[in-house]
Design a protein around this motif. Structure first.
Motif, short mmCIF file in Angstrom:
data_model
loop_
_atom_site.label_atom_id
_atom_site.label_comp_id
_atom_site.label_asym_id
_atom_site.label_seq_id
_atom_site.Cartn_x
_atom_site.Cartn_y
_atom_site.Cartn_z
N ALA A 123 0.94 -1.21 0.01
CA ALA A 123 0.10 0.18 -0.02
C ALA A 123 0.84 1.23 0.08
CB ALA A 123 -0.80 -0.13 1.32
N ASN A 124 2.00 1.19 0.49
CA ASN A 124 3.12 2.39 0.53
C ASN A 124 3.88 2.40 -0.63
OD1 ASN A 124 2.59 3.80 3.18
ND2 ASN A 124 2.49 1.74 3.81
N MET A 125 4.07 1.57 -1.45
CA MET A 125 4.55 1.65 -2.78
C MET A 125 3.98 2.26 -3.82
SD MET A 125 6.73 -1.94 -2.96
CE MET A 125 7.80 -2.45 -1.30
N HIS A 126 4.74 3.13 -4.56
CA HIS A 126 4.06 3.79 -5.95
C HIS A 126 4.90 3.66 -6.94
CE1 HIS A 126 0.88 5.03 -2.81
NE2 HIS A 126 1.77 5.50 -2.07
N HIS A 127 4.99 2.84 -7.71
CA HIS A 127 5.84 2.50 -8.73
C HIS A 127 5.18 1.71 -9.90
CE1 HIS A 127 9.56 1.08 -11.20
NE2 HIS A 127 10.06 2.18 -10.78
N HIS A 128 5.40 2.19 -11.14
CA HIS A 128 4.77 1.75 -12.39
C HIS A 128 5.11 0.19 -12.50
CE1 HIS A 128 8.38 2.02 -14.83
NE2 HIS A 128 8.53 3.37 -14.35
N ALA A 150 11.97 -0.52 -4.66
CA ALA A 150 11.74 -1.37 -3.38
C ALA A 150 12.72 -1.35 -2.52
CB ALA A 150 11.16 -2.75 -3.76
N HIS A 151 13.83 -1.40 -2.90
CA HIS A 151 15.21 -1.39 -2.21
C HIS A 151 15.34 0.05 -1.69
CE1 HIS A 151 16.80 -5.27 -4.59
NE2 HIS A 151 15.96 -5.41 -3.79
N GLY A 152 14.97 1.09 -2.29
CA GLY A 152 15.18 2.32 -1.98
C GLY A 152 14.11 2.60 -0.85
N CYS A 153 13.15 1.84 -0.76
CA CYS A 153 11.99 1.93 0.43
C CYS A 153 12.39 1.15 1.48
CB CYS A 153 10.47 1.46 -0.23
SG CYS A 153 9.85 2.52 -1.47
N GLY A 154 13.61 0.38 1.48
CA GLY A 154 13.95 -0.61 2.53
C GLY A 154 13.66 -1.75 2.50
N LEU A 155 12.96 -2.59 1.46
CA LEU A 155 12.48 -3.70 1.37
C LEU A 155 12.93 -4.54 0.28
CD1 LEU A 155 8.85 -2.46 1.49
CD2 LEU A 155 10.09 -3.36 3.36
N LEU A 156 13.29 -6.04 0.92
CA LEU A 156 13.68 -6.89 -0.02
C LEU A 156 12.36 -7.82 -0.41
CD1 LEU A 156 16.74 -8.52 1.60
CD2 LEU A 156 16.82 -6.81 -0.24
N HIS A 157 12.19 -8.30 -1.69
CA HIS A 157 11.36 -9.01 -2.10
C HIS A 157 11.43 -10.41 -1.65
CE1 HIS A 157 8.52 -11.26 -4.78
NE2 HIS A 157 8.07 -10.05 -5.08
N ARG A 158 12.53 -11.23 -1.84
CA ARG A 158 12.92 -12.46 -1.59
C ARG A 158 12.15 -13.85 -2.18
NH1 ARG A 158 13.72 -14.20 4.63
NH2 ARG A 158 11.32 -13.89 4.59
#
Length: 1020
Positions: free
Chosen positions: A76-81, A139-147
C-alpha cells in the motif's frame, strides 16, 4: 461442477468457463481470485488468506497472519509503475476472511508465457529484466527486499506481445538491514529458517544468512536464465540437490552455449556464488543493461516545449464542455492508464455510442495554463493535428477531459526489430508526417508528440497493421503514422516510456527528432557523447557526409530552429529526397543516389625535407685570423607530431629551413671560390654567419609560433571542457531541484490527503449515529496518526479519550494529549482542556471554572466557534455555579454564530426576538433564523415560517409561511406539523380544512408532541 457466485464484499468472484470461481493463483497461504467490484465495475485481483489461518490458533497462525498484514502494508505504501497497485484492504476475521484487492494484470505471468511461447529472445528478456530491476531499485530504496523473485511473480500488464511487466507477491518480503523509509516500519513477513523458493533462492538465502539487495538480484538472474532457455533450469532436482549445487556452482560452465554474449555476461554478473562478486545493486544492473545509451521508462527526458515560429490558426469560440459520463466510460487507473507524468495522465476509454476506444487526457498539477488553454481550444475545434486528432472537450466533477484519437497499428520498434535499419528514402516520408504533426501540435497546444519508436504506430499501404502485413520499410503508409501528445519534462517518470533515447541525451525537440532519424536509418542509438558535442558523433552509412554533419549538429543541440519540419527538409535536400506534403500516402524516391559511405580525410605526407648540407669554410693559409664557420645541419626527420597538410602544399617551416640551407650553401660556395683579399673574405664570412643566424632565428620563431598556437588551442579546449562541465553541473543541480520540488509537492499532496482523512475520522467519532465498531476503527486510525505526530489527530485523540468515543475513557491520557495540542496552538485541544477543567479533571475532582473559561476564550480567539458556543451557554445559563450574564452570553453566541455553528445562529435569533442580552431586533432575529435554516436546521425553518406568519422582521406573508411549515413538516419536525395543523384549523394562509388539521394533530400526538392532544380536543 458449477457453483454459485462467491462474494467477498464488495467484490464478486468471477466465474470461468466451467462456472467455477476464477482462480488466478494459489500459494502457501492464500488464493488469488479474479473479481469485480460490485458498485464500480472494476476488475481486480483479490488475494485472500487461507481459512485455516483465519480460524487457526497458535504461533504459526499468528505468524502467517502477521505476514499477510505486513505484505498489505508494504504494498500500500509503494507507488511505482513496475509494481502492481493495491486498491483496497479488508480485515474481517468475524466473517472468516482477510483480503486485499490489487491491479489486475491481463497478460498473465512470465512462467505461463514461457510455457506457451517457449524461450524469449534476448532483446525481449532484457527489456523485461530491466523493468523488474527498476521495480527492485524502488523497493530496495524503500528499504524492502522481495525474496521471492521468480517468473510466476512477474506479470504482463497487457496480453502478449505487450511487454510491460509488473512485480507482484511480496508475501515473503523482508526489511533491509538498517533501512530507512517504509522498511523501518515493516517486520519480516516470515519468521524462522528455510523460508525461500527452491528454484530461485540465493545461496545466502538458503543458508539463512544476512540478506541484502544482491540476494534479489541473484533470484532475478535465475529468472532471466529461465526466460532464455524456456523452462525451469532446475526442474526435477530435489531440494538437497538444489542447495548443494547452489552453494557449489557459479553456473559459468552450465549456461547454454547459444546464449547471446551480452546475456551471458549479465547472467554471470547476477549468478556469482558470493554476493560481493555480483552486481552491487539494481542500479548497477540497470546501468549495465542500458550501456549508457538506452534509458528506462522512468528516465526518458521529454522535449522542452518551444514556441512555434508560425502563428497558430485563429482560436475557435469555445462552447460549454460536453458531459463526460454520458459519452465515455469511466477510466480504471489500474488497467486503463496509458501514461502519467507530472503534467498529464492519459487513459484508454470507450465512447459509449460507437464503442470506439479513444484517449482521455486529464491535466495534472504540473500542467501550465497555456497548455490547458491550447488543449481546450484544439479539442473544442476538433482539430486534426496529423498523428492524432482532438475529438471532444468534456467535464465531470470539476475535472476537464480532452478526448483524442488513440494510436493504432504496428509500432515502429517492432518493425525495426524485424527488418533492421531503414533506407533514407523510406524513412523520410514517414518522418515528414511526424515532423508536421509535432510542429502543428506545438503551435496549438504547446506540447509536441511522443517520438519514441514504441509509441509511433503505422499501418501498411493495404491498411493492415499485423507485422506479417509488412515485407519491409517500403510497405509502410507514411500517412498512417499516429502517436500521442507528449507531456513529459526532464526528470518525469512515465509508465509508458521506451528504451530509445539516452537519459543523458536530448532534452529539446530537435535533438530528440535527430535521435529518431539516427535510430531509423542506422538501426542503433546515437553515441552518448554526440548529445554534448558533434565531435562525439559517429557517421552512419545511410546518409551522405553533408547529411551526417547536419544530423551531428542537431543531436548536439547546435540547431537554432525549433521546427522539426525545417530540419527534415534540409536533410532531404542534402540527400536529394522529396518530402511528401500533407496527405501524401506514397513515399518518394531520391532523384540522385546517395554515397554509401562518408569520405574519410586522408592524411597527406609532407614532401621530404632537403638533405643535410654541412657547410664548413676553411680559411686560407694566408689569413689565419678568419674563424671557420660552424657546420649547419638541417634535420631530415619530421617533427614528433607532424601537422597534416593539404596535398600539394608544403609546411611554412619546411620552406624556411630549406631556404636558409640554400642561402648558406650558396654563400659557402661563393666564399670558397673567392680569391679576394682577406678583408673581403672576412666580410663574406661575417655575412654568411649573419645569414645563418637569421635563418636559425626565423626557424626558432616559426617553432615558437606553432607552439603558441598549439598552446592556445589546448587552452580553448580546456575552457570548452570546463564550460561543458559547468553546464552539466547546472543541469544536474536543476534536475536535483526539480526532483526536490516534485517530492515536496508529493509530500504536500499526502499531507492534504491525511488532513482530509483526519477530518472524516473526527466526524465519525463525534457523530451520535456512528456505530461502536465504526468508532473503534476510527479511533485506531486516529491513534496511529497521533502517534506519528499529526497535530489535529492528537487533538481528536485527546477528545476521544475524554469522551470515551471509540475507546475507554482515560482523563489522564486526554489531559496529556490536550497539553501537546495547546503547546502547538491547536484550538480543539484548548477547548478540550477547558472541558477537562470544567468537569473537574475529567470527573476526578472539583471543577475549575476559571481555568475552563480561560481555555475556552483562548480557543475562541483562534476562531474556534464551538468554544465560543460553550462560553455563551456558560454565561447565559449560569452553568456550573457561574453567575448568569445574558449580555456576555449573547455576545459569545453571536461569535459562535458568525463562526458557522447552526445552534448558535438559532440561539442568537431567539435573543434578538425576545431581547435576552441584546435589544429586541426582529429583523436581526429573522436574519439569524434564516441563516440557521439554510444549514438544514428544521427548528430554524419553523421560526422563519413564524416570522412570515406574524410579519416579524419581514413583511407578513401567511401563504409563504404555510409553504415553509410544509417543508419543515416533511422533514419530520413536530413543531412544524402542529403549526401547520393550526393553519388548516383556522384557515391561515391556506383554505380551512378541519380534516387535514385533525390528521396533522394526530400525527404529532402519536410522535409525542405535548400540545397536540389539547388541539385535538379543541377541534372536537
Amino acid at each position: 461442477m458449477a457453483t454459485g457466485p462467491l462474494h467477498f464484499d464488495p467484490f464478486e468472484v468471477l466465474q470461468n468457463d466451467k462456472g467455477e470461481p476464477w482462480i488466478l493463483g494459489q500459494g502457501s497461504f492464500g488464493t488469488t481470485y479474479k473479481v469485480q467490484h460490485q458498485k464500480l465495475g472494476r476488475i481486480c485481483a483479490l488475494k485472500v488468506i487461507r481459512d485455516s489461518l483465519v480460524h487457526g490458533s497458535g504461533e504459526g497462525a499468528e505468524r502467517e497472519t502477521a505476514r499477510f498484514f505486513a505484505e498489505v502494508k508494504a504494498l500500500a505504501n509503494m507507488h511505482h509503475h513496475g509494481i502492481a497497485v493495491v486498491f483496497e484492504y479488508q480485515d474481517r476475521p468475524e466473517e472468516g476472511y482477510f483480503y486485499y484487492a490489487m491491479e489486475f494484470c491481463k497478460g498473465g505471468n512470465l512462467q505461463e508465457l514461457v510455457a506457451q511461447e517457449g524461450p524469449l529472445p534476448w532483446p525481449v528478456a532484457r527489456w523485461m529484466v530491466l523493468q523488474v530491476a527498476e521495480a527492485l531499485k524502488y523497493a530496495h530504496g524503500c528499504g524492502l527486499l522481495h525474496r521471492d523473485i521468480k517468473p510466476a511473480n512477474i506479470m504482463l500488464a497487457e496480453p502478449w506481445p505487450d511487454q510491460q511487466v509488473k512485480l507482484i507477491d511480496f508475501g515473503i518480503l523482508q526489511p533491509l538491514e538498517g533501512a530507512a523509509g517504509e522498511g523501518q516500519n515493516v517486520s519480516s513477513t516470515h519468521g524462522g529458517e528455510g523460508v525461500f523458493n527452491d528454484a530461485t533462492a540465493s545461496p545466502e538465502q538458503m543458508l539463512s544468512g544476512m540478506l541484502d539487495a544482491r540476494s534479489d538480484l541473484y533470484s532475478l538472474g535465475i529468472t532471466l536464465w529461465w526466460l532464455l532457455i524456456g523452462e525451469n533450469p532446475f526442474a526435477g532436482q530435489t531440494r538437497a540437490q538444489l542447495i548443494t549445487d547452489r552453494l557449489r556452482s557459479d553456473y559459468a560452465n552450465e549456461l547454454p552455449a547459444h546464449l547471446d554474449p551480452e546475456a551471458r555476461e549479465i547472467l554471470l554478473g547476477l549468478l556469482a556464488k558470493r554476493p560481493e562478486d555480483r552486481f552491487a545493486d539494481a542500479q548497477a544492473l540497470i546501468t549495465r543493461i542500458t550501456g549508457g545509451l538506452l534509458q528506462s521508462s522512468s528516465q526518458i527526458a521529454a522535449p522542452v516545449a518551444q514556441t512555434a515560429a508560425a502563428p497558430p490558426p485563429p482560436a475557435p469560440v469555445l462552447t460549454t464542455p460536453t458531459p463526460y459520463d454520458e459519452n465515455y466510460s469511466i477510466p480504471n487507473p489500474g488497467s486503463d492508464l496509458v501514461t502519467k507524468t507530472g503534467q498529464a495522465a492519459i487513459y484508454r476509454v470507450k465512447q459509449r455510442s460507437s464503442g470506439e476506444i479513444v484517449a482521455a487526457i486529464t491535466a495534472e498539477a504540473g500542467m501550465n495554463q497555456e497548455t490547458r488553454d491550447g488543449l481546450r481550444t484544439a479539442a473544442a475545434a476538433r482539430e486534426d493535428l496529423g498523428c492524432y486528432r482532438m475529438l471532444d472537450w468534456c467535464s465531470s466533477a470539476n475535472e476537464e477531459y480532452f478526448i483524442a484519437s488513440l494510436p493504432s497499428g504496428q509500432s515502429l520498434l517492432e518493425i525495426l526489430r524485424k527488418f533492421g535499419s531503414a533506407r533514407a528514402q523510406d524513412a523520410v516520408p514517414l518522418l515528414g508526417a511526424l515532423a508536421r504533426s509535432f510542429d502543428a501540435s506545438m503551435a496549438r497546444t504547446t506540447r509536441g508528440i511522443r517520438l519514441e519508436l514504441a509509441d509511433i504506430r503505422v499501418s501498411s499501404r493495404s491498411g493492415q497493421s499485423d507485422l506479417a502485413a509488412f515485407s519491409g520499410w517500403a510497405d509502410i503508409d507514411p500517412g498512417s503514422a499516429s502517436s500521442l501528445p507528449s507531456f513529459q519534462s526532464d526528470g518525469d517518470q512515465d509508465v509508458g516510456g521506451t528504451l530509445d533515447i539516452s537519459s543523458a541525451g536530448p532534452v529539446n525537440p530537435v535533438s530528440r527528432f535527430a535521435a529518431l532519424i539516427y535510430r531509423l536509418i542506422s538501426g542503433g542509438n546515437p553515441p552518448y557523447a554526440s548529445y554534448f558535442t558533434d565531435s562525439g558523433y559517429v557517421m552512419i552509412s545511410g546518409l551522405s557526409e553533408e547529411g551526417n554533419h547536419l544530423l551531428a549538429k542537431a543531436l548536439s543541440g547546435g540547431e537554432e530552429s525549433t521546427k522539426l519540419e525545417s530540419l527534415l527538409n534540409r536533410l532531404a535536400n542534402l540527400e536529394s529526397i522529396s518530402v511528401p506534403g500533407k496527405g501524401t500516402n506514397a513515399s518518394t524516391s531520391r532523384t540522385q543516389p546517395v554515397a554509401a559511405t562518408a569520405s574519410a580525410s586522408a592524411t597527406v605526407a609532407p614532401p621530404p625535407p632537403p638533405p643535410a648540407v654541412p657547410v664548413q669554410a676553411a680559411a686560407p693559409a694566408a689569413n689565419k685570423s678568419a674563424p671557420p664557420l660552424p657546420p649547419v645541419s638541417i634535420p631530415t626527420a619530421p617533427p614528433a607530431h607532424p601537422v597534416a597538410q593539404p596535398a600539394g602544399k608544403k609546411s611554412p617551416l619546411v620552406w624556411i629551413i630549406a631556404g636558409a640551407a640554400a642561402l648558406i650553401a650558396v654563400a659557402g660556395g661563393v666564399w670558397v671560390m673567392s680569391s679576394s683579399a682577406a678583408k673581403e673574405r672576412k666580410a663574406e664570412a661575417d655575412r654568411l654567419e649573419a645569414l645563418q643566424r637569421k635563418a636559425q632565428e626565423e626557424s626558432a620563431a616559426q617553432f615558437e609560433s606553432i607552439r603558441l598556437q598549439m598552446e592556445k588551442k589546448e587552452k580553448e579546449e580546456q575552457a570548452s571542457a570546463a564550460e561543458e562541465k559547468r553546464k552539466a553541473e547546472e543541469e544536474r543541480q536543476k534536475m536535483a531541484q526539480e526532483r526536490e520540488e516534485a517530492m515536496k509537492r508529493e509530500q504536500e499532496r499526502e499531507a492534504k490527503a491525511t488532513d482530509l482523512e483526519v477530518k472524516r475520522l473526527g466526524q465519525i467519532l463525534d457523530s451520535n449515529s456512528s456505530s461502536s465498531g465504526d468508532k473503534a476503527d476510527a479511533f485506531a486510525r486516529i491513534k496511529e496518526l497521533a502517534d506519528k505526530g499529526h497535530l489535529q489527530a492528537i487533538a481528536i485523540c485527546g477528545a476521544a479519550y475524554f469522551n470515551g468515543n471509540g475507546t475507554t475513557k482515560d482523563p489522564k491520557e486526554a489531559y496529556r494529549l490536550f497539553q501537546i495540542g495547546v503547546q502547538n496552538k491547536i484550538p480543539r485541544s484548548m477547548r478540550g482542556l477547558g472541558h477537562w477543567h470544567a468537569s473537574g479533571g475529567g470527573g476526578t475532582g472539583e471543577p475549575n471554572l476559571t481555568e475552563a473559561i480561560r481555555w475556552y476564550k483562548e480557543a475562541a480567539k483562534l476562531n474556534d466557534a464551538d468554544a465560543a458556543m460553550t462560553l455563551g451557554l456558560l454565561y447565559f445559563n449560569g452553568d456550573k455555579g457561574l453567575e448568569p450574564n445574558k449580555v456576555e452570553g449573547a455576545k459569545w453566541f453571536e461569535v459562535a454564530a458568525k463562526g458557522g455553528v447552526p445552534a448558535a445562529m438559532m440561539t442568537i435569533g431567539h435573543s434578538y426576538k425576545l431581547g435576552n442580552g441584546v435589544e429586541v431586533d426582529p429583523e436581526r432575529a429573522f436574519q439569524w433564523y434564516k441563516k440557521a435554516a439554510d444549514t438544514g436546521l428544521a427548528d430554524a425553518l419553523v421560526e422563519v415560517g413564524k416570522c412570515y406568519a406574524d410579519g416579524s422582521g419581514v413583511p407578513e406573508d401567511k401563504g409563504k409561511a404555510v409553504t415553509i411549515f410544509q417543508e419543515a413538516a416533511k422533514a419530520g419536525n413536530l413543531e412544524a406539523i402542529v403549526t401547520l395543523g393550526r393553519c388548516y384549523q383556522h384557515g391561515l394562509g391556506v383554505p380551512q380544512d378541519i380534516g387535514e388539521a385533525r390528521r396533522l394533530f394526530n400525527q404529532a400526538k402519536n410522535q409525542g408532541h405535548p400540545k397536540a392532544g389539547a388541539f385535538l380536543e379543541e377541534l372536537n
